[in-house]
Design an enzyme around this catalytic site. Sequence first.
Site, PDB file in Angstrom:
ATOM      1  N   LYS A   1       0.828  -1.212   0.000  1.00 40.80           N
ATOM      2  CA  LYS A   1       0.000   0.000   0.000  1.00 40.80           C
ATOM      3  C   LYS A   1       0.868   1.269   0.000  1.00 40.80           C
ATOM      4  CE  LYS A   1      -3.899  -2.312   2.314  1.00 40.80           C
ATOM      5  NZ  LYS A   1      -4.902  -2.243   3.390  1.00 40.80           N
TER       6      LYS A   1
ATOM      7  N   TYR B   1     -11.983  -1.721  -4.239  1.00 37.29           N
ATOM      8  CA  TYR B   1     -12.556  -2.021  -2.923  1.00 37.29           C
ATOM      9  C   TYR B   1     -14.095  -1.964  -2.931  1.00 37.29           C
ATOM     10  CZ  TYR B   1      -8.253  -2.323  -0.093  1.00 37.29           C
ATOM     11  OH  TYR B   1      -7.058  -2.717   0.481  1.00 37.29           O
TER      12      TYR B   1
ATOM     13  N   ASN C   1      -1.907  -0.112   6.827  1.00 38.28           N
ATOM     14  CA  ASN C   1      -1.360  -1.370   7.339  1.00 38.28           C
ATOM     15  C   ASN C   1      -0.480  -2.100   6.334  1.00 38.28           C
ATOM     16  OD1 ASN C   1      -3.410  -2.163   5.678  1.00 38.28           O
ATOM     17  ND2 ASN C   1      -4.618  -3.215   7.236  1.00 38.28           N
TER      18      ASN C   1
ATOM     19  N   HIS D   1      -1.918  -5.447   1.340  1.00 39.45           N
ATOM     20  CA  HIS D   1      -3.225  -6.050   1.073  1.00 39.45           C
ATOM     21  C   HIS D   1      -2.981  -7.458   0.541  1.00 39.45           C
ATOM     22  CE1 HIS D   1      -7.100  -6.954  -0.769  1.00 39.45           C
ATOM     23  NE2 HIS D   1      -6.395  -7.382  -1.808  1.00 39.45           N
TER      24      HIS D   1
ATOM     25  N   GLU E   1      -9.246  -9.672  -8.261  1.00 45.72           N
ATOM     26  CA  GLU E   1      -8.206  -8.666  -7.976  1.00 45.72           C
ATOM     27  C   GLU E   1      -7.005  -8.799  -8.914  1.00 45.72           C
ATOM     28  OE1 GLU E   1      -7.470  -9.092  -3.776  1.00 45.72           O
ATOM     29  OE2 GLU E   1      -9.427  -8.253  -3.261  1.00 45.72           O
TER      30      GLU E   1
HETATM   31  P1  ATP Z   1      -6.955  -6.053   2.935  1.00 51.78           P
HETATM   32  O1  ATP Z   1      -8.278  -6.301   2.251  1.00 51.78           O
HETATM   33  O2  ATP Z   1      -6.403  -4.663   2.687  1.00 51.78           O
HETATM   34  O3  ATP Z   1      -5.959  -7.133   2.631  1.00 51.78           O
HETATM   35  P2  ATP Z   1      -8.016  -7.138   5.354  1.00 51.78           P
HETATM   36  O4  ATP Z   1      -8.618  -8.186   4.467  1.00 51.78           O
HETATM   37  O5  ATP Z   1      -7.171  -7.564   6.487  1.00 51.78           O
HETATM   38  O6  ATP Z   1      -7.158  -6.132   4.500  1.00 51.78           O
HETATM   39  P3  ATP Z   1     -10.556  -5.769   5.264  1.00 51.78           P
HETATM   40  O7  ATP Z   1     -11.590  -6.019   6.292  1.00 51.78           O
HETATM   41  O8  ATP Z   1     -10.722  -6.374   3.913  1.00 51.78           O
HETATM   42  O9  ATP Z   1      -9.150  -6.195   5.910  1.00 51.78           O
HETATM   43  O10 ATP Z   1     -10.399  -4.192   5.148  1.00 51.78           O
HETATM   44  C1  ATP Z   1      -9.743  -3.634   4.021  1.00 51.78           C
HETATM   45  C2  ATP Z   1      -8.850  -2.518   4.476  1.00 51.78           C
HETATM   46  O11 ATP Z   1      -9.667  -1.470   4.978  1.00 51.78           O
HETATM   47  C3  ATP Z   1      -7.908  -2.853   5.636  1.00 51.78           C
HETATM   48  O12 ATP Z   1      -6.720  -3.481   5.250  1.00 51.78           O
HETATM   49  C4  ATP Z   1      -7.638  -1.480   6.203  1.00 51.78           C
HETATM   50  O13 ATP Z   1      -6.701  -0.781   5.396  1.00 51.78           O
HETATM   51  C5  ATP Z   1      -8.999  -0.822   6.059  1.00 51.78           C
HETATM   52  N1  ATP Z   1      -9.815  -1.009   7.267  1.00 51.78           N
HETATM   53  C6  ATP Z   1     -10.397  -2.146   7.709  1.00 51.78           C
HETATM   54  N2  ATP Z   1     -11.064  -1.957   8.848  1.00 51.78           N
HETATM   55  C7  ATP Z   1     -10.923  -0.643   9.146  1.00 51.78           C
HETATM   56  C8  ATP Z   1     -11.378   0.196  10.207  1.00 51.78           C
HETATM   57  N3  ATP Z   1     -12.134  -0.285  11.179  1.00 51.78           N
HETATM   58  N4  ATP Z   1     -11.009   1.495  10.175  1.00 51.78           N
HETATM   59  C9  ATP Z   1     -10.256   1.991   9.160  1.00 51.78           C
HETATM   60  N5  ATP Z   1      -9.797   1.258   8.141  1.00 51.78           N
HETATM   61  C10 ATP Z   1     -10.117  -0.033   8.134  1.00 51.78           C
HETATM   62 MG    MG Z   2      -9.744  -7.693   2.695  1.00 48.05          MG
END
Ligand code: ATP
Ligand code: MG
Length: 138
Positions: free
Chosen positions: A9, A49, A112, A115, A126
């Site tokens: 990211k 997304y 974080n 992804h 994706e």
């Molecule tokens: P990713 O899809 O990015 O691999 P993930 O599958 O662990 O991460 P998801 O639940 O799919 O998590 O959320 C997608 C992204 O949205 C997260 O990686 C983070 O960057 C953001 N995100 C998720 N939860 C929150 C939250 N509560 N507040 C802010 N941002 C969030």
């Molecule tokens: Mg995810």
Amino acid sequence: MERTLSIIKPDGVARGLTGEVIKRFESNNIKIIAMKMISMNLAQAEGFYAVHKKRPFFSSLTEFMSSGPCVTMVLEGENVIAKNRELMGATDYREAKEGTIRRDFATDIEKNIVHGSDSPESASFETGYFFNSFEIVG
Ligand code: ATP
Ligand code: MG
């Protein structure tokens, strides 16, 4: 053999963690079969997304993901979807296991570093979002 999409990211790229993330994949027997640097605009991040459209963090997340360059990769290996998510750690870095990418480097639940696709269906969507068949080696 399974494939998954990984994104370093904008925070990971800006902080100079690209090499570190790639090293973790390579040292865990995960093969990189496509890779490029991209810079998404807001509409492109929203399309990526789209599954999160109704979530409260959608607009912040898509603004963040379009705020600078990302490095995107297709990874291949046995069980690579789960293996990549294991290396990444939990979404919230405070809950991620020791030694995971997010635990070691993330500073924020949103910013974080990485992804990773979470299922074969999302991996297929994706991967096709960023790469055509000529860009994937293997
Ligand atoms: P990713 O899809 O990015 O691999 P993930 O599958 O662990 O991460 P998801 O639940 O799919 O998590 O959320 C997608 C992204 O949205 C997260 O990686 C983070 O960057 C953001 N995100 C998720 N939860 C929150 C939250 N509560 N507040 C802010 N941002 C969030
Ligand atoms: Mg995810």
